[in-house]
Design a protein around this motif. Structure first.
Motif, short mmCIF file in Angstrom:
data_model
loop_
_atom_site.label_atom_id
_atom_site.label_comp_id
_atom_site.label_asym_id
_atom_site.label_seq_id
_atom_site.Cartn_x
_atom_site.Cartn_y
_atom_site.Cartn_z
N TRP A 131 0.87 -1.18 0.00
CA TRP A 131 0.00 0.00 0.00
C TRP A 131 0.91 1.23 0.00
CZ3 TRP A 131 -0.49 4.15 3.28
CH2 TRP A 131 -1.66 4.91 3.21
N ILE A 132 0.76 2.08 -1.01
CA ILE A 132 1.63 3.23 -1.21
C ILE A 132 0.76 4.47 -1.38
CG2 ILE A 132 3.52 4.16 -2.61
CD1 ILE A 132 3.65 1.33 -3.92
N ALA A 133 1.03 5.52 -0.60
CA ALA A 133 0.20 6.72 -0.71
C ALA A 133 1.01 7.96 -0.35
CB ALA A 133 -1.03 6.61 0.19
N GLY A 134 0.70 9.06 -1.02
CA GLY A 134 1.38 10.33 -0.77
C GLY A 134 1.47 11.13 -2.05
N GLU A 135 2.56 11.86 -2.20
CA GLU A 135 2.76 12.69 -3.40
C GLU A 135 2.81 11.79 -4.63
OE1 GLU A 135 4.06 14.90 -6.58
OE2 GLU A 135 5.43 13.38 -5.74
N ALA A 136 2.05 12.14 -5.67
CA ALA A 136 1.83 11.24 -6.80
C ALA A 136 3.13 10.82 -7.49
CB ALA A 136 0.89 11.90 -7.81
N GLY A 137 4.07 11.73 -7.66
CA GLY A 137 5.33 11.38 -8.30
C GLY A 137 6.14 10.40 -7.48
N CYS A 138 6.15 10.58 -6.16
CA CYS A 138 6.88 9.66 -5.28
C CYS A 138 6.20 8.30 -5.25
CB CYS A 138 6.98 10.25 -3.88
SG CYS A 138 8.03 11.72 -3.76
N VAL A 139 4.88 8.30 -5.23
CA VAL A 139 4.13 7.04 -5.26
C VAL A 139 4.52 6.24 -6.49
CG1 VAL A 139 1.82 6.08 -5.63
CG2 VAL A 139 2.18 7.80 -3.86
N LYS A 140 4.62 6.91 -7.63
CA LYS A 140 4.99 6.23 -8.87
C LYS A 140 6.38 5.59 -8.77
CE LYS A 140 5.33 7.05 -13.85
NZ LYS A 140 5.19 8.09 -14.93
N GLN A 141 7.33 6.30 -8.14
CA GLN A 141 8.68 5.77 -8.00
C GLN A 141 8.71 4.54 -7.10
OE1 GLN A 141 11.93 8.75 -7.41
NE2 GLN A 141 10.28 10.26 -7.53
N VAL A 142 8.00 4.60 -5.98
CA VAL A 142 7.98 3.46 -5.05
C VAL A 142 7.29 2.26 -5.70
CG1 VAL A 142 7.16 2.63 -2.82
CG2 VAL A 142 8.06 4.96 -3.02
N ARG A 143 6.20 2.50 -6.40
CA ARG A 143 5.50 1.40 -7.07
C ARG A 143 6.39 0.75 -8.12
NH1 ARG A 143 2.24 1.10 -11.83
NH2 ARG A 143 0.73 -0.62 -11.73
N ARG A 144 7.09 1.56 -8.90
CA ARG A 144 7.97 1.03 -9.94
C ARG A 144 9.05 0.16 -9.32
NH1 ARG A 144 10.02 5.58 -11.97
NH2 ARG A 144 8.31 5.86 -13.45
N LEU A 145 9.59 0.59 -8.17
CA LEU A 145 10.64 -0.19 -7.51
C LEU A 145 10.10 -1.52 -7.00
CD1 LEU A 145 13.22 1.24 -4.97
CD2 LEU A 145 12.19 -0.99 -4.66
N LEU A 146 8.95 -1.49 -6.34
CA LEU A 146 8.40 -2.71 -5.76
C LEU A 146 8.03 -3.73 -6.84
CD1 LEU A 146 6.14 -1.28 -2.92
CD2 LEU A 146 8.18 -2.69 -2.63
N VAL A 147 7.44 -3.25 -7.92
CA VAL A 147 7.01 -4.16 -8.98
C VAL A 147 8.17 -4.56 -9.87
CG1 VAL A 147 5.53 -4.40 -11.02
CG2 VAL A 147 4.64 -3.29 -8.95
N GLY A 148 8.97 -3.58 -10.28
CA GLY A 148 10.03 -3.85 -11.25
C GLY A 148 11.26 -4.48 -10.67
N GLU A 149 11.65 -4.10 -9.42
CA GLU A 149 12.88 -4.62 -8.82
C GLU A 149 12.64 -5.66 -7.74
OE1 GLU A 149 15.83 -1.75 -7.70
OE2 GLU A 149 15.08 -0.27 -9.13
N ARG A 150 11.59 -5.48 -6.96
CA ARG A 150 11.37 -6.39 -5.83
C ARG A 150 10.40 -7.51 -6.16
NH1 ARG A 150 14.03 -5.47 -1.30
NH2 ARG A 150 14.07 -7.71 -1.67
#
Length: 291
Positions: A244-263
């Protein structure tokens, strides 16, 4: 984008009963009112719409007499007359012996009101209202009358064995409410980012939670400080994590990309919400479909 009042949501007329400063950037406002007897929520990251008055108004102006046409009527009012609408998270609620809600808490981020680097974002009308809120101030709330409703987004799928949370200060109230809802034994890894050390809290949770706080300080905007920590975190090779990721939209996108793409977290097991976007008002976000 339009908003309609439809079951399970309704309007509640409320008053401030007390406020409490939680840190340089956060203030908790407690609301009550006879209408709350019908308020129901399962908590977690329950989203609410608050309608606030402008300075000099005794109450928010929303044309409820128009019934289902209130939204269009509200939009047609002059900007300096129509109530300010902002989205917030239910932080907590209290009920009487019969299960009727008597009070609710909402935590406000004081963008531009708090001193120091956290005040770099210009203060908006909701931050200004919250900074001076006092007992007796009147608001309208559009919220749930059914406990399990579509404005709750935190929904781990069956089989989840690890909860991952990332939030900035705007989503810390939701993240801490989620933590409080997790049953004993739930494993959770949590990364929370705030502007000031004084904003760090001690969330109450029965979960087996490892919580890491990051204090941005000067020059910390634009990229989540938690990225390296999430990248290096030891996650089980097998199992089903839910993020579950929430906050500033640009930061949310970065965290989501890391979790899905790298983790390797399944994108279907990631809930992500842009609570705000740097440089945009909530009205603009609604038009863009972010809120």
């Amino acid at each position: 984008m339009t908003t309609a009042v439809a079951a399970p949501f309704r309007f509640f007329a409320l008053e401030v009963v007390r406020t409490r400063r939680l840190g340089p950037s956060l203030v908790r406002v407690t609301f009550a009112g006879p209408d709350l007897h019908a308020f129901r929520s399962d908590g977690r990251d329950q989203s609410l719409s608050l309608f606030l008055p402008h300075p000099g108004q005794s109450e928010p102006v929303v044309p409820l007499h128009l019934g289902d046409g209130w939204w269009q009527g509200w939009r047609e009012l002059p900007d300096d007359v129509r109530a300010v609408m902002r989205s917030y998270t239910l932080r907590d609620l209290r009920a009487d012996a019969e299960g009727h809600t008597t009070e609710i808490d909402v935590d406000f981020v004081l963008h531009g009101v708090a001193p120091g680097p956290g005040g770099a974002v210009a203060a908006g009308p909701a931050s200004r209202w919250a900074a001076r809120a006092a007992a007796g101030d009147r608001v309208l709330l559009l919220g749930p009358a059914v406990a399990d409703n579509r404005a709750i987004r935190f929904r781990p799928p069956e089989g989840t064995d690890l909860v991952l949370l990332w939030a900035d200060e705007t989503a810390v109230p939701a993240a801490t409410a989620v933590l409080g809802s997790l049953p004993a034994g739930t494993r959770a890894r949590v990364w929370l980012e705030v502007p000031h050390a004084g904003d760090i809290q001690d969330p109450v949770t029965a979960a087996d939670a490892e919580i890491t706080w990051f204090v941005r300080g000067a020059g910390g905007e634009g990229s989540p400080m938690a990225l390296d920590g999430i990248r290096a975190a030891e996650l089980p090779a097998a199992g089903r994590p839910y993020a579950w990721i929430a906050g500033e939209a640009g930061c949310v996108k970065q965290v989501r990309r890391l979790l899905v793409g790298e983790r390797g977290v399944d994108r279907r097991d990631v809930t992500f919400v842009g609570y705000w976007r740097r440089g945009s008002t909530e009205e603009q976000l609604r038009e863009q479909g972010y809120s």
